[in-house]
Write an enzyme that holds these catalytic residues in place. Structure first.
Site, short mmCIF file in Angstrom:
data_model
loop_
_atom_site.label_atom_id
_atom_site.label_comp_id
_atom_site.label_asym_id
_atom_site.label_seq_id
_atom_site.Cartn_x
_atom_site.Cartn_y
_atom_site.Cartn_z
N ASP A 13 0.68 -1.18 -0.19
CA ASP A 13 0.15 -0.27 0.16
C ASP A 13 0.65 1.11 0.06
O ASP A 13 1.94 1.28 0.45
CB ASP A 13 -1.00 -0.09 1.14
CG ASP A 13 -0.23 -0.10 2.57
OD1 ASP A 13 0.82 -1.16 2.49
OD2 ASP A 13 -0.57 0.71 3.42
N GLU B 92 -0.57 -2.06 5.16
CA GLU B 92 0.30 -1.81 6.24
C GLU B 92 0.26 -0.33 7.09
O GLU B 92 0.39 -0.36 8.09
CB GLU B 92 1.85 -2.03 5.64
CG GLU B 92 2.75 -2.39 6.94
CD GLU B 92 3.01 -1.10 7.84
OE1 GLU B 92 3.12 -1.10 8.98
OE2 GLU B 92 3.28 0.10 7.13
NI NI Z 1 6.75 1.03 5.53
#
Ligand code: NI
Length: 389
Positions: free
Chosen positions: A78, A135
């Site tokens: 991401d 994340e």
């Molecule tokens: Ni990172």
């Protein structure tokens, strides 16, 4: 045993993948283009693929020669909700979204390792290449685990790495124990009684109560936490009132708590409640504390860290495996995987890649020169830890 030759030969190809990901960044749980490319490449190399694990996560399974244990290698996919201020040809084409943490590079390095491992299969057992969503604050690792990641793809060990621009390109840190902090959030709502700003005796001033609470919270670090351990409490928002001459009826304090140790975390959460409620009650008001635990601390397992270190030394040379690295108060959701399975989270030096050497900066960019190094480390983790018999 330096960078693997056939991976070094893929540098140009990997750079093209990385820059393509960089041009098309996607936010948490929206990584459909990225996940699609990942799945398509894995399949084209003869790797079994399962998609939509934890919404947009992808796992590829590479079977080696003969039976053996199973290893998980993880990358995050991401990007961040921010504008890019670089002026490269591969600059983000999506306004307000940018790969400012190098997850484009992480995805690329794991793809490079997967391609090499699928071609050579010079290991025993199984490798699960795990491409996770979200994340950056939305716990994609946990989403994949909750969706059956380790049930469907059993792993005896897990490894992940993050580029680290503050370390020279090509150096590696693998440090046992806690290396990144648990990150919690809190909101404290203080209820007082509104009054005219000139007549405070007619009300209960939540601003004054809040100010006492902000100050007293700092004693949780200085007086409640074992000085050998550590914590951060930052009140980052203090919201109250909207007129010069009105004492508001409530105030809200919000912020973050960072810890490395679960016992410290427990004491801070309990202490925050008793301080806020006690001070507010003592001054005639009330306080409600909403404390929300976020990512746990990232804690590397000793044995796997030692193994990772020796593998890394084989790729970058023992002199480039750093031992002097301090933990950081940043947080990382690979921590959820390390709670389930033994493993290690490595930092791969990436200095010298862009105008800014800080991730999450609008002028950060992943240093493409380290793509073959990271991919080689991931591949060697498999070959060295699961040698063909
Ligand atoms: Ni990172």
């Amino acid at each position: 045993m330096p960078v693997i030759n056939s991976i070094a030969a893929m540098e140009e190809e990997m750079t093209a993948w990385r820059r393509d990901f960089h041009m098309h960044p996607e936010l948490a749980y929206q990584e459909t283009r990225t996940a699609g490319i990942v799945a398509e490449k894995l399949k084209s190399w003869g790797i079994e693929v399962k998609t939509e694990i934890g919404k947009t996560g992808v796992v590829g399974v590479i079977r080696g020669a003969g039976d053996g244990p199973s290893i998980g290698l993880r990358a995050d996919m991401d990007a961040l909700p921010m504008d890019e201020h670089n002026d490269t040809p591969w600059k983000s084409r999506t306004a307000g979204v940018m790969h400012a943490c190098g997850h484009d590079g992480h995805t690329t390095m794991l793809l490079g390792a997967a391609k090499y491992l699928a071609e050579t299969r010079n290991f025993a057992g199984t490798v699960n290449v795990i491409f996770q969503p979200a994340e950056e604050g939305f716990a994609g690792a946990k989403a994949m685990i909750d969706d059956g990641l380790f049930r469907d793809f059993p792993c005896d060990q897990v490894y992940g790495l993050h580029n680290w621009p503050q370390m020279p390109a090509g150096s590696i840190a693998a440090v046992p124990g806690p290396i990144m902090a648990a990150a919690d959030k809190f909101d404290i709502t203080i209820r007082g009684k509104g009054a005219h700003g000139a007549m405070p005796h007619n009300g209960v001033d939540p601003v004054v109560i809040g100010a006492q609470i902000v100050t007293a919270l700092q004693s949780l670090v200085s007086r409640t936490t074992d000085p050998i351990r550590t914590a951060v409490i930052s009140v980052t928002m203090f919201k109250a009132g909207n007129a010069y001459n009105v004492i508001p009826d409530h105030a809200v304090l919000s912020g973050t708590v960072r810890t490395f140790d679960g016992r410290v975390q427990d004491r801070i959460e309990a202490g925050m409640k008793s301080i806020a409620e006690g001070i507010a009650t003592g001054m005639g008001g009330r306080a409600e504390v909403d404390y929300r635990r976020g990512y746990p601390a990232t804690v590397n397992h000793a044995r796997e860290t030692e193994l990772a270190r020796s593998v890394a030394a084989g790729v970058v040379g023992a002199e480039n495996v750093r031992q002097d690295v301090e933990p950081t108060m940043g947080a990382e959701d690979f921590s959820f995987m390390l709670q389930e399975k033994p493993g290690c989270y490595l930092w791969l030096g990436g200095g010298g890649g862009a105008p800014s050497e800080n991730v999450h900066h609008p002028q950060y960019d992943f240093n493409d020169a380290i793509l073959p190094i990271g991919a080689s480390v991931l591949a060697r983790l498999v070959e060295d830890l699961q040698p063909k018999r």
